[in-house]
Write a protein that holds these residues in place. Structure first.
Motif, PDB file in Angstrom:
ATOM      1  N   UNK A  63     -91.503 -36.395  43.176  1.00 53.86           N
ATOM      2  CA  UNK A  63     -92.294 -36.942  42.078  1.00 53.86           C
ATOM      3  C   UNK A  63     -92.197 -36.069  40.837  1.00 53.86           C
ATOM      4  N   UNK A  64     -92.081 -34.748  41.047  1.00 54.98           N
ATOM      5  CA  UNK A  64     -92.009 -33.834  39.907  1.00 54.98           C
ATOM      6  C   UNK A  64     -90.755 -34.045  39.066  1.00 54.98           C
ATOM      7  N   UNK A  65     -89.674 -34.502  39.701  1.00 56.14           N
ATOM      8  CA  UNK A  65     -88.418 -34.685  38.970  1.00 56.14           C
ATOM      9  C   UNK A  65     -88.173 -36.151  38.595  1.00 56.14           C
ATOM     10  N   UNK A  66     -89.146 -37.023  38.863  1.00 53.14           N
ATOM     11  CA  UNK A  66     -88.962 -38.464  38.666  1.00 53.14           C
ATOM     12  C   UNK A  66     -88.542 -38.795  37.237  1.00 53.14           C
ATOM     13  N   UNK A  67     -89.325 -38.349  36.246  1.00 46.51           N
ATOM     14  CA  UNK A  67     -89.027 -38.703  34.852  1.00 46.51           C
ATOM     15  C   UNK A  67     -87.672 -38.154  34.413  1.00 46.51           C
ATOM     16  N   UNK A  68     -87.388 -36.911  34.789  1.00 46.15           N
ATOM     17  CA  UNK A  68     -86.125 -36.302  34.380  1.00 46.15           C
ATOM     18  C   UNK A  68     -84.931 -36.994  35.034  1.00 46.15           C
ATOM     19  N   UNK A  69     -85.016 -37.217  36.354  1.00 45.91           N
ATOM     20  CA  UNK A  69     -83.886 -37.832  37.055  1.00 45.91           C
ATOM     21  C   UNK A  69     -83.654 -39.273  36.618  1.00 45.91           C
ATOM     22  N   UNK A  70     -84.719 -40.060  36.537  1.00 43.35           N
ATOM     23  CA  UNK A  70     -84.539 -41.456  36.127  1.00 43.35           C
ATOM     24  C   UNK A  70     -84.098 -41.544  34.676  1.00 43.35           C
ATOM     25  N   UNK A  71     -84.566 -40.617  33.835  1.00 42.95           N
ATOM     26  CA  UNK A  71     -84.135 -40.630  32.444  1.00 42.95           C
ATOM     27  C   UNK A  71     -82.631 -40.526  32.304  1.00 42.95           C
ATOM     28  N   UNK A  72     -81.989 -39.782  33.222  1.00 39.32           N
ATOM     29  CA  UNK A  72     -80.530 -39.639  33.196  1.00 39.32           C
ATOM     30  C   UNK A  72     -79.826 -40.728  34.001  1.00 39.32           C
ATOM     31  N   UNK A  73     -80.345 -41.016  35.184  1.00 33.51           N
ATOM     32  CA  UNK A  73     -79.662 -41.951  36.091  1.00 33.51           C
ATOM     33  C   UNK A  73     -79.771 -43.404  35.640  1.00 33.51           C
TER      34      UNK A  73
END
Length: 390
Positions: free
Chosen positions: A321-331
């Motif tokens: 959950x902590x990396x959700x915004x960062x990962x989805x922003x790129x993927x």
């Protein structure tokens, strides 16, 4: 550190915000394109190219959204995007050249990336961690009615006024939408240590598989939905049949909410991807049976509704959950690029191959999508993740 409690009214107000935002941006050309073409003398592909440019702009700004959410909070980011869309509706009424039209759509694209599902869902996950899953599903219930509300509304407005005046009314809806999102907290993200530990270390292979899957499914879904009024008209059906698309979206999302934990993101991914080729086969039978065309509108509306939930909840199973915004922003960038290409590509396909030819192309792509979904689920099972358990 505890996550804050979810406000009870947030699902309703955020859902209405999404209903309006989608209706006055992404779904707007579906009903306004012909009126604009008659007035301005532009072709359908030229008009839809504006939406394509907006999608490209969404992809361009996507890597920065996670930083904006962290610095300013979800409320300010989503509200700013909503106001940009409203301002763009006003600006479109004064554009008389294609250059101006495309410039306004580039601005609209920034607003769409900041205020549509992806940014809102990232905000909810930042604020509430794994609690956000149910809220995401509830928000999509209201948002799924965007086409059911705004296609008939736009058609009705165009019968009594110029398209420019109708767009000004859309801008007023945008202002109302900005007020509604005030219910979204603007404080900094809080994620519990438990939420961070609930998912294994992020696997980069999962990321690229997810990105490819979402890119293809977005291309087909966006291309189909933006040109749905033309599909309906090709079978001699009234434009009101388009309401079945919205009802299908909302009905499917309601079933997903009622299913609860029994319908895991992996199960939902399989169900949605395997149903896609079946639905297009039904639609291709519309030339022989008109009721099949109506069934396609309803069925693919349901699939499109579930795609939104898959897109938002599957990363909660694949990443922390902590990396959700960062990962989805790129993927999600490949998906946004495909979304950008889809309105123009489908306009070209429809003009070159006809409605039936475009649907055969879509059917072929859905078979690839189904294969990717099966691969993703099998990969998770080999890694020991209980992909098909409840």
């Amino acid at each position: 550190m505890e996550t804050p409690a979810l406000p009870r009214r947030l699902s309703l107000t955020a859902g209405c915000n999404q209903l309006i935002n989608w209706g006055i941006s992404f779904y707007m050309p579906g009903t306004f394109a012909q009126a604009i073409a008659r007035d301005r003398g532009w072709s359908s592909p030229e008009i839809y190219l504006g939406l394509t440019l907006a999608m490209l702009m969404m992809a361009a700004v996507s890597p920065f959204v996670a930083r904006l959410l962290a610095r300013f909070g979800g409320q300010r980011v989503v509200m700013s995007g909503t106001l940009l869309i409203a301002a763009s509706c006003v600006a479109m009424t004064y554009t008389s050249t294609l250059a101006g039209w495309y410039t306004v759509w580039l601005i609209t694209g920034i607003g769409m990336r900041l205020s549509l599902y992806d940014a809102l869902f990232a905000s909810l996950v930042n604020l509430y961690g794994q609690q956000a899953r149910r809220t995401i599903s509830l928000v999509t219930l209201a948002g799924g009615l965007a086409s059911a509300v705004f296609w008939p509304l736009g058609d009705a407005l165009l019968r009594v006024m110029r398209w420019q005046d109708a767009l000004l009314i859309y801008a007023l809806f945008g202002l109302l939408s900005a007020v509604l999102i005030c219910q979204l907290p603007h404080h900094k993200p809080l994620v519990t240590a438990k939420a961070k530990a609930s998912v294994p270390e992020d696997d980069p292979h999962n990321g690229w598989l997810y990105a490819t899957f979402i890119a293809l499914i977005t291309f087909v879904s966006n291309g189909t939905s933006t040109h749905l009024p033309e599909f309906i008209a090709s079978f001699g059906l009234p434009v009101g049949i388009g309401m079945l698309w919205g009802f299908g979206q909302t009905g499917a999302r309601l079933m997903e909410v009622l299913a609860g934990a029994r319908l895991t993101p992996f199960r939902l991914t399989l169900l949605t991807s395997l149903a896609m080729p079946v639905c297009f086969l039904v639609g291709l039978s519309g030339s022989m049976f008109v009721w099949c065309a109506a069934g396609f509108v309803l069925g693919y509306g349901a699939i499109n509704g579930l795609v939104t939930i898959v897109k938002a909840t599957l990363p909660l199973e694949l990443f922390s959950a902590a990396s959700y915004a960062r990962r989805t922003g790129l993927l999600l960038i490949p998906g946004q690029l495909m979304a950008a290409a889809s309105p123009f590509a489908y306009a070209w396909l429809t003009k070159t191959l006809g409605i039936t030819g475009a649907m055969w192309v879509s059917l072929s792509l859905t078979l690839v999508i189904a294969a990717l979904a099966i691969t993703l689920v099998r990969k998770q099972r080999r890694q020991g993740v209980p992909a098909l358990s409840s």
